[in-house]
Design a protein around this motif. Structure first.
Motif, mmCIF file in Angstrom:
data_model
loop_
_atom_site.group_PDB
_atom_site.id
_atom_site.type_symbol
_atom_site.label_atom_id
_atom_site.label_comp_id
_atom_site.label_asym_id
_atom_site.label_seq_id
_atom_site.Cartn_x
_atom_site.Cartn_y
_atom_site.Cartn_z
ATOM 1 N N GLY A 60 0.792 -1.224 0.000
ATOM 2 C CA GLY A 60 0.000 0.000 0.000
ATOM 3 C C GLY A 60 0.824 1.273 0.000
ATOM 4 O O GLY A 60 0.328 2.333 0.386
ATOM 5 N N GLY A 61 2.068 1.184 -0.441
ATOM 6 C CA GLY A 61 2.912 2.374 -0.532
ATOM 7 C C GLY A 61 3.847 2.571 0.646
ATOM 8 O O GLY A 61 4.611 3.552 0.678
ATOM 9 N N VAL A 62 3.813 1.663 1.596
ATOM 10 C CA VAL A 62 4.646 1.794 2.797
ATOM 11 C C VAL A 62 6.131 1.778 2.431
ATOM 12 O O VAL A 62 6.603 0.875 1.739
ATOM 13 N N GLY A 63 6.852 2.802 2.886
ATOM 14 C CA GLY A 63 8.296 2.851 2.702
ATOM 15 C C GLY A 63 8.774 3.317 1.351
ATOM 16 O O GLY A 63 9.984 3.364 1.106
ATOM 17 N N LEU A 64 7.874 3.672 0.453
ATOM 18 C CA LEU A 64 8.281 4.085 -0.883
ATOM 19 C C LEU A 64 8.828 5.506 -0.893
ATOM 20 O O LEU A 64 8.441 6.342 -0.075
ATOM 21 N N THR A 116 5.290 8.422 -6.742
ATOM 22 C CA THR A 116 4.456 7.479 -5.999
ATOM 23 C C THR A 116 3.277 8.191 -5.345
ATOM 24 O O THR A 116 3.369 9.355 -4.938
ATOM 25 N N SER A 117 2.186 7.475 -5.214
ATOM 26 C CA SER A 117 1.005 8.026 -4.544
ATOM 27 C C SER A 117 1.282 8.277 -3.069
ATOM 28 O O SER A 117 0.597 9.078 -2.424
ATOM 29 N N ALA A 118 2.293 7.600 -2.514
ATOM 30 C CA ALA A 118 2.634 7.770 -1.106
ATOM 31 C C ALA A 118 3.389 9.066 -0.830
ATOM 32 O O ALA A 118 3.529 9.470 0.330
ATOM 33 N N SER A 119 3.855 9.720 -1.888
ATOM 34 C CA SER A 119 4.635 10.944 -1.704
ATOM 35 C C SER A 119 3.812 12.031 -1.018
ATOM 36 O O SER A 119 2.652 12.269 -1.369
ATOM 37 N N LYS A 120 4.438 12.704 -0.069
ATOM 38 C CA LYS A 120 3.811 13.847 0.597
ATOM 39 C C LYS A 120 4.120 15.153 -0.146
ATOM 40 O O LYS A 120 3.624 16.208 0.222
ATOM 41 N N ASN A 121 4.975 15.064 -1.169
ATOM 42 C CA ASN A 121 5.448 16.260 -1.870
ATOM 43 C C ASN A 121 5.272 16.123 -3.384
ATOM 44 O O ASN A 121 6.207 16.323 -4.155
#
Length: 424
Positions: free
Chosen positions: A76-80, A304-309
């Protein structure tokens, strides 16, 4: 990422346009080897435009980058990281399994005009329907890198080599005139590099361009496999894996390496003492008037969708991949071949380079980019690669009556592994 809007009210009161968002924050990128080094080289230029965005490029190695990113998407995007390097040949493995793991670049401002800045063959595996999951980075226009001194000693003019039969004939002369030197190297047991290069040149691939059928046994692919056996049987090819090829380049035991344009940096950096001895010419074709352009390798950058930026990440992609400055920096320093079409017109591309005997090698190599035929990998590329590699080894050892029988078998095996039909 912190997004700060400064003096917006004042700007509106004065009737002028509101200023751009001032961006700050941190971005992490996963990549490997020379690709990671080239990304690091673009950071200084990017920070002139965005001084408050810190870029960290992590060199994980090629296979670890793939393994860790697939695992991260599955979790689910963890650690990406924010930005991920993805090889084009593996791209559809990601989109087919984890389409939600990556940002559709259109949502960040990537337009149809942006897409047109890159050749079609580089975008084929990066876009699905109306979504663009990654931006093209480097490409691998194929060229023949050759030792000028070995060719000259044999009286062979590379300009006379137009077909693979010409290449075979030249190889025999060069080997006779230079004892201990092989015309070229190939890893026939561990790779399908020659098959992929020549079949792409001829407009054939493992799969149809729409990805819905298997085409590895089509006539041009059959012609390709037969010609590879002709080269091997003629004795002009010695077996060598990646590392051995580099050793042979420096040792002076190989006259030619056929590879994607990115191999320029490999030769120049690993065989620095051979400056002035190497040159470049177009890959041969199956016929004298046939196509002489193909692609081998190349990568892309995805957010990545996990990116906060995400917005800052997109700014980095735009600078690094959509500006001549970003692309030419990577070309100069590490031989990463631009996919950006406008980079072909950069003055550096037309410069003669000392290492290459004063030849403007990039002008010659990059001129083939618009001629490359798109080759669809599909999410089954890895499955097909395993099959074709084994079939190639068996065929070259005499295990099939002819190339057509070998590739018919390959097509049958790929169909069993993927469920796709074989194109009639």
């Amino acid at each position: 990422m912190r997004i700060t809007l400064t003096c917006a009210a004042l700007a509106l009161a004065l009737g002028s346009a509101a200023p751009a968002f001032a961006q700050s924050g941190e971005l992490t990128i996963w990549s490997w080897d020379v690709a990671a080094s080239s990304l690091k080289a673009t950071v200084a230029g990017f920070n002139k435009l965005h001084p408050d965005i810190k870029i960290t490029v992590q060199d994980l190695g090629n296979q670890p980058t793939y393994d860790k990113s697939i695992a991260g998407c599955a979790a689910g995007g963890v650690g990406l990281p924010d930005i991920l390097s993805i090889e084009n040949g593996e791209a559809e493995n990601y989109w087919s399994q984890f389409p939600d793991c990556f940002v559709d670049l259109h949502t960040l401002g990537y337009t149809a005009e942006d897409q047109k800045k890159f050749p079609d063959f580089k975008r084929t595996e990066l876009e699905v329907g109306d979504k663009a999951y990654a931006m093209p980075w480097d490409s691998g226009p194929v060229a023949a890198f050759y030792r000028r001194d070995f060719y000259e000693k044999a009286g062979v003019d590379p300009a006379s080599i137009k077909t693979w039969d010409d290449f075979i004939a030249a190889g025999k002369k060069i080997q006779a005139a230079n004892p201990g030197v092989s015309m070229t190297n190939a890893d026939f047991n561990g790779d399908t590099e020659f098959f992929r290069m020549i079949s792409n040149e001829q407009g054939c691939a493992y799969f149809a361009e729409d990805g819905q059928s298997i085409t590895v046994n089509q006539p041009k692919c059959v012609d390709t496999l037969k010609k590879i056996k002709d080269m091997k049987d003629a004795g002009i090819v010695s077996s060598a894996d990646w590392g051995t090829k580099i050793t042979n380049n420096t040792a002076g035991t190989v006259a030619t390496q056929i590879f994607g344009g990115w191999y320029e940096g490999t030769i120049r950096t690993n065989s620095a003492g051979e400056s002035g001895k190497w040159g470049v010419y177009l890959m041969p074709s199956l016929t004298a008037d046939g196509p002489r352009a193909a692609n081998l390798g190349g990568s892309s950058l995805a957010i990545t969708s996990a990116s906060k930026n995400k917005e800052a990440a997109y700014e980095y992609l735009k600078y690094t991949l959509e500006t001549n400055e970003g692309q030419i920096t990577m070309l100069k320093d590490f031989g990463l071949v631009p996919s950006l079409i406008s980079a072909l017109d950069d003055p550096y591309v037309s410069q003669g380079l000392p290492y290459w005997g004063g030849q403007a090698v990039w002008k010659d190599i990059l001129a083939t980019l618009p001629k490359v035929v798109p080759s669809r990998g599909t999410q089954f590329q890895s499955d097909a690669e395993i099959v074709v590699r084994a079939v190639q080894t068996k065929y070259l050892a005499g295990g099939y009556p002819d190339a057509k029988a070998a590739l018919d078998d390959a097509a049958k095996q790929i169909a069993a592994a993927t469920g796709l039909p074989v194109k009639s």
